[in-house]
Design an enzyme around this catalytic site. Structure first.
Site, PDB file in Angstrom:
ATOM      1  N   HIS A 167      76.588  64.335   4.744  1.00 48.22           N
ATOM      2  CA  HIS A 167      76.069  65.469   4.334  1.00 48.22           C
ATOM      3  C   HIS A 167      76.793  66.551   3.580  1.00 48.22           C
ATOM      4  O   HIS A 167      76.163  67.488   3.074  1.00 48.22           O
ATOM      5  CB  HIS A 167      75.954  66.300   5.877  1.00 48.22           C
ATOM      6  CG  HIS A 167      74.748  67.298   5.937  1.00 48.22           C
ATOM      7  ND1 HIS A 167      74.324  67.849   4.797  1.00 48.22           N
ATOM      8  CD2 HIS A 167      73.910  67.699   6.850  1.00 48.22           C
ATOM      9  CE1 HIS A 167      73.447  68.925   5.263  1.00 48.22           C
ATOM     10  NE2 HIS A 167      73.276  68.667   6.306  1.00 48.22           N
ATOM     11  N   ASP A 389      55.939  56.197  -1.916  1.00 49.47           N
ATOM     12  CA  ASP A 389      55.148  54.996  -1.659  1.00 49.47           C
ATOM     13  C   ASP A 389      55.977  54.000  -2.816  1.00 49.47           C
ATOM     14  O   ASP A 389      56.089  54.093  -3.885  1.00 49.47           O
ATOM     15  CB  ASP A 389      53.855  55.102  -2.471  1.00 49.47           C
ATOM     16  CG  ASP A 389      52.825  53.803  -2.239  1.00 49.47           C
ATOM     17  OD1 ASP A 389      53.360  52.701  -2.059  1.00 49.47           O
ATOM     18  OD2 ASP A 389      51.708  54.072  -2.206  1.00 49.47           O
TER      19      ASP A 389
END
Length: 451
Positions: A167, A389
C-alpha cells in the site's frame, strides 16, 4: 486435502527496451510511511474459463512484463537505511526492475459457483485465502518481498486472478489503472507505445525534507499478530434502484446533496451499529479512505501514480446514529468528506513528520480502519474492476483477500450491472447473523451474487 495446489512460482521482470525510463528512487511521503506496518492490499477477480487451447499463463506473464515496464515501481524493492546518528530509519523505493512474484496454482475441485454462492452467503475464509499471495505480509517487508505479487488459480470452470500489493507504493485508483493496462495488453497485444508514460506526483513533497526519518522503534514488527477466528465475510449488493431509493430518502430528510455512496454507507453504518448492542452513549466511528488527487492545489491528474489517499473519520454516538435517521448519518459522512482539503492534507504531513506515528504492526491497517465500535471503508464503486478483460471474458465477480478482513471492515466495489454497489463486509459471527436477519436493513439490500 488442500483445494489449492501450487504449480509454479516465478519472478516476472519488466520487459527490457532501450527507450525505457532510467531506474529511479521514489522517496516515501508521510501518507506512505503511515502505512509501513499495514497488510498488503489484497483483491482478486473471478473470470470465466478460457478456451482450453489458450496458454493463459504464458500470455499473462508476457503481457505483465510489458505492463511492468510502464508501471515500473511495482517491479522495485523497498530499501531501508538505518541512521546511526539519531537511531532512525529511512525508506525509499528503488525501481531496480527486480520484478514481481507470479504464482500459478490449480484448484480443480473448486467451481465458480463455490466462490459466487457459498453456504448461507458466507465467504469461506480458508478457501479464499489460498487464492491470494502474500498472506500476512506487511508493507515494511517490501525490502525482501516483491511490492506486487500475482496468483493465477485455475478452477474447475473458471480462473481467479488474485493479487497482493504494497500500500505504500500505490492506492486503489493507481492499482486498477495498472490492472486495466495489463489486461488490455494481454487482450489486444498492444505494446507500451500505445500507453502514456507513468506520471508521478513529485511536487507534493515541497516543504518536507526527505528522506523522512522515523524512530527505529516504530519500524519493529511485532512478533505477535492478532488474528480473529470469529470473523465472517458476506457480499451485500445494492442495485441501482435501491441506491437511488436510499439517496432519495437521505436527501428528503436533510437539506444537502447526499451522494448514492454516502447514503449506502450510512445505511450500512446504522444497521451494523444497531446490531452490535453497544451502549447508547458510546462514541462510534465511520472511517474512510478517499482519493485526494483532485482535492489538492494544484490538483493532480486522476491517472497520477502513487498512494494519494486521505483518512476521514466521522464521530458520533450510538444514540445519534440509530435515532436520528438515514439522512442525519449520511450528512455526517458528507460533511466529513467535504472537509478534506489540500490544507488538511498538508497539515497532516507536516505534523506527522514532527512526530511519526505508524499503524500498530500487531493489527496492521485493522487498528485504524475497524473495531467493535467502528466501521472502516475502503475501495470505491468508481474503480473499473469489471472492465478488465484478458481475452477470455470480463470478470464475473471481485473479492477482497483475508489480509484486509477485520471486524467492521467494508470493501466497496462497483457491481456487474451499471449503478450497482457491492460491499464485502467483515463482522463477527454474532453481528453478521443479526444483520442478515435485520428486516429494516434487508429492505434495500440483496445478499449474494446477481445472476
Amino acid at each position: 486435502m488442500r483445494d489449492v495446489v501450487i504449480i509454479s512460482k516465478t519472478i516476472v521482470r519488466p520487459e527490457s527496451f532501450e527507450d525505457g525510463p532510467d531506474p529511479v528512487k521514489i522517496h516515501l511521503t508521510p501518507w506512505d510511511l503511515f502505512l509501513l506496518q499495514s497488510d498488503y492490499t489484497q483483491r482478486g477477480l473471478l473470470f470465466p474459463q478460457p478456451d482450453p487451447e489458450t496458454n493463459i499463463i504464458s500470455q499473462l506473464k508476457s503481457s505483465l512484463s510489458v505492463a511492468l515496464k510502464i508501471f515500473y515501481p511495482f517491479a522495485g524493492r523497498l530499501v531501508k537505511t538505518e541512521n546511526e546518528d539519531d537511531k532512525t530509519a529511512s525508506f525509499y523505493i528503488n525501481c531496480d526492475g527486480s520484478g514481481v512474484k507470479f504464482i500459478h496454482a490449480s484448484a480443480l475441485t473448486v467451481s465458480v459457483n463455490d466462490v459466487l454462492e457459498p453456504v448461507d452467503g458466507i465467504i469461506v475464509p480458508g478457501l479464499l485465502s489460498e487464492f491470494f499471495p502474500v498472506n500476512g505480509v506487511l508493507s515494511c517487508e517490501g525490502v525482501s518481498e516483491s511490492l506486487l505479487a500475482i496468483q493465477v488459480t485455475e478452477l474447475k470452470d473458471g480462473v481467479f486472478i488474485g493479487y497482493g500489493c504494497n500500500h505504500m507504493v500505490t492506492d486503489g485508483s493507481s492499482f486498477w489503472n495498472f490492472f486495466k493496462t495489463w489486461s488490455e495488453i494481454c487482450y489486444t497485444g498492444s505494446d507500451r507505445k500505445n500507453f502514456p508514460p507513468l506520471k508521478l506526483p513529485g511536487w507534493f513533497l515541497r516543504g518536507i525534507d526527505y528522506p523522512i526519518r522515523i524512530p527505529i522503534s516504530e519500524t519493529v514488527i511485532s512478533p505477535v499478530r492478532f488474528v480473529s477466528s470469529d470473523l465472517q465475510d458476506k457480499i451485500f449488493r445494492f442495485t441501482s434502484k435501491e441506491t437511488s431509493e436510499l439517496k432519495e430518502k437521505a436527501n428528503s430528510e436533510v437539506d444537502s446533496k447526499i451522494s448514492s455512496l454516502q447514503a449506502v454507507l450510512a445505511h450500512m453504518w446504522r444497521a451494523i451499529i444497531r446490531n452490535r448492542d453497544l451502549n447508547p452513549e458510546e462514541e462510534i466511528y465511520c472511517r474512510l479512505l478517499m482519493d485526494m488527487r483532485r482535492r489538492l492545489n494544484p490538483p493532480l491528474e486522476k491517472e497520477c501514480f502513487g498512494n494519494v489517499v486521505g483518512f476521514v473519520t466521522v464521530t458520533a454516538t450510538v444514540r445519534e446514529v440509530v435515532n436520528n435517521g438515514l439522512g442525519w448519518a449520511a450528512l455526517q459522512i458528507n460533511k466529513s468528506v467535504g472537509s478534506q482539503t489540500d490544507e488538511n492534507f498538508r497539515v497532516f504531513a507536516e505534523n506527522w513528520v514532527k512526530k511519526p506515528r505508524i499503524l500498530n504492526g500487531n493489527l496492521g491497517n485493522k487498528a485504524m480502519m475497524s473495531s467493535s465500535n467502528s466501521i472502516g471503508v475502503s475501495g470505491s464503486p468508481w474503480f473499473d474492476v469489471y472492465g478488465n478483460d484478458f481475452g477470455w471474458g470480463k470478470p464475473i465477480a471481485v473479492r477482497g483477500g483475508p489480509g484486509n478482513s477485520s471486524d467492521g471492515k467494508l470493501v466497496v466495489y462497483s457491481g456487474v450491472e451499471d449503478g450497482t454497489i457491492e460491499i464485502q463486509t467483515s463482522l463477527t459471527s454474532r453481528v453478521m447473523e443479526k444483520l442478515s436477519t435485520d428486516a429494516e436493513f434487508l429492505r434495500h439490500v440483496y445478499v449474494g451474487y446477481a445472476k
